[in-house]
Design an enzyme around this catalytic site. Structure first.
Site, mmCIF file in Angstrom:
data_model
loop_
_atom_site.group_PDB
_atom_site.id
_atom_site.type_symbol
_atom_site.label_atom_id
_atom_site.label_comp_id
_atom_site.label_asym_id
_atom_site.label_seq_id
_atom_site.Cartn_x
_atom_site.Cartn_y
_atom_site.Cartn_z
ATOM 1 N N CYS A 64 23.015 24.669 15.517
ATOM 2 C CA CYS A 64 24.170 24.153 16.249
ATOM 3 C C CYS A 64 24.609 25.148 17.329
ATOM 4 O O CYS A 64 23.913 25.321 18.319
ATOM 5 C CB CYS A 64 25.307 23.781 15.310
ATOM 6 S SG CYS A 64 26.553 22.743 16.127
ATOM 7 N N HIS B 44 23.693 20.902 11.249
ATOM 8 C CA HIS B 44 24.150 21.770 10.168
ATOM 9 C C HIS B 44 23.558 21.272 8.847
ATOM 10 O O HIS B 44 23.262 20.090 8.685
ATOM 11 C CB HIS B 44 25.675 21.738 10.055
ATOM 12 C CG HIS B 44 26.384 22.479 11.130
ATOM 13 N ND1 HIS B 44 26.286 23.839 11.290
ATOM 14 C CD2 HIS B 44 27.231 22.044 12.110
ATOM 15 C CE1 HIS B 44 27.045 24.222 12.321
ATOM 16 N NE2 HIS B 44 27.615 23.148 12.821
#
Length: 495
Positions: free
Chosen positions: A328, A435
């Site tokens: 991310c 994630h």
């Protein structure tokens, strides 16, 4: 009877105790729900409604057998800069303000109060019990009149309040007495007892102090919980950042400012050949087999810090001999250019230089993507393989030479077609927006086996265990201790 757990300080174990109570009561057949009116955390998670809540309340939902909901954490505060934070109310970003402005902005405050009250009404109608959690210190004189985290929501819930005292850091009995003498009478009456947490040693040594506290407050101590060093629950803040394992595969986690969702590395506990070190300088970095750049709430500020301490140059020196994984915000940091035309990431609109580890640019839009997501691999060992995770980001990768690693096929149950990630095999650089991708056994095996090959270690397949499996095993271990040492029936009965 609804229950609310507060404390005299942060990181006292409130989250773990609430999680254990939820697990114990749900296995007894109660329909119970977590609740934290206001949380300040950089670690967040998508709700079933598509909004954003604190990671800790998402964890508590799972241990109670529920899916995460915006009503479990109606206010989430995510620090951005030293004087500003993003305020997320009922799952949606509402403003970026200083804390003083938040306290004094009538519109935002009214929105926040209404969100907390609406959540309480909904939860009390739909569940047998609400197990709530306070934030930080339960009573601060300068904030008490505007409290939205501790005694005011507990009062609205008509809950029994129990105070957790962290004995490991000392002064716990004095803190308990000080809190009781500081509270206004109507809030003092809500307190039904104390819980001593993180004790090391012979409990008999506490008998005199427990009697002293009970006599002076008129409130019982319901039990003493031991200090547990290897409890891996989803973290609320960077105080929970700690090394993992003692295996031959050397992994360095870069702990830059504004680090977020670093629980992404927790599934590595499932691999007995890894060591994860926390790194904040080039000297600490050394020459690991794998470097992980985790999420960040402010990627630009994290990049500036890496340049200031020299970690940018250190990463370039080991590129090609060490696997570098960005997740991310870490993936965004590896970009050539980060374009933030609205200033929602950096705080100031502009274009910012990334590390240049991949031929990708990142463009930050106004809309934040918050979703439980599924992707499918497009190349190498991941081709055709499903990878699950979640997304919380405004940055979108723009490819200027590299090929995407995966195709995101589903967000919150809805079909999409969004390319993502990168794998520069020559440079051993991997990036992905999802994630908890390391919580997916397929992706975890893909990354670790590349690093194992560099380390001269045998490749292996992960055992199929996910981050949720890891969570449940640890909460069950802690719940068995709580069940033995706390008077839970006293806590949930009407008083």
């Amino acid at each position: 009877m609804n229950t609310y757990i507060v404390s005299t300080m942060s990181d006292s174990g409130k989250t773990a105790i609430v999680s254990a109570l939820l697990r114990i009561l749900s296995t007894r057949g109660f329909h119970v729900t977590p609740f934290k009116a206001q949380n300040m955390s950089l670690n967040s998670y998508p709700s079933i409604e598509g909004g954003e809540i604190a990671l800790a309340q998402a964890m508590q939902a799972y241990v109670a057998g529920l899916m995460p909901s915006i009503y479990y954490n109606p206010i989430l505060i995510k620090p951005m800069l030293s004087d500003k934070a993003e305020y997320i109310i009922l799952g949606k970003p509402r403003a970026q303000l200083s804390f003083n402005d938040y306290l004094n902005n009538n519109l935002i405050r009214r929105l926040a109060v209404n969100a907390v009250k609406a959540s309480i009404r909904k939860l009390t109608m739909e569940y047998d019990m609400v197990i709530g959690e306070g934030a930080g210190s339960a009573y601060e004189p300068n904030l008490a009149s505007r409290d939205l985290a501790n005694f005011r929501p507990a009062e609205w819930l008509n809950a029994n309040v129990f105070v957790v005292l962290d004995i490991d850091r000392g002064g716990s009995f004095i803190q308990g007495l000080g809190l009781m003498r500081s509270l206004p009478p109507r809030w003092r009456r809500l307190v039904k007892g104390f819980i001593i947490n993180k004790f090391r040693g012979d409990e008999k040594l506490l008998n005199t102090a427990i009697k002293w506290l009970e006599e002076r407050t008129g409130k019982p101590v319901l039990g003493v919980l031991p200090y547990i060093d290897d409890l891996w629950l989803w973290p609320e803040d960077s105080m929970d950042l700690k090394p993992i394992g003692n295996g031959p595969l050397d992994i360095a986690l870069i702990a830059y400012p504004y680090i977020s969702n670093f629980n992404d590395v927790y599934p590595l506990i499932l691999e007995d050949d890894v060591t994860v070190r926390i790194v904040r300088s080039p000297k600490e970095l050394g020459e690991p087999h794998l470097v992980i750049l985790p999420g960040s709430k402010n990627v630009v500020a994290s990049l500036e810090w890496m340049r200031r301490v020299g970690l940018d140059k250190a990463l370039m020196r080991i590129k090609g001999s060490t696997v570098i994984l960005g997740i991310c915000g870490g993936f965004q940091a590896m970009s050539k250019v980060l374009s933030d035309p609205h200033g929602l990431e950096a705080g100031v609109p502009g274009n910012y230089d990334g590390l240049g580890l991949v031929n990708v640019n990142t463009v930050y839009g106004v809309k934040k993507i918050v979703s439980l997501s599924k992707a499918v691999g497009l190349r190498d060992e991941l081709e055709g393989v499903e990878v699950k995770g979640y997304e919380i980001h405004r940055g979108i990768p723009q490819y200027i030479g590299d090929e995407p690693l995966v195709m995101i096929k589903e967000r919150n149950g809805r079909p999409v077609q969004q390319v993502d990630g990168v794998f520069r095999e020559k440079d051993l650089v991997i990036g992905i927006t999802l994630h908890d991708s390391l919580g997916d056994p397929n992706f975890r095996s893909f990354v670790l086996n590349i690093a194992r090959e560099i380390a001269g270690l045998p490749k292996r397949n992960s055992q199929g265990l996910t981050s949720i499996d890891l969570l449940m095993s640890h909460i069950d271990k802690f719940s068995s201790i709580v069940k033995e040492r706390l008077d839970i029936d006293f806590m949930i009965n009407d008083r």
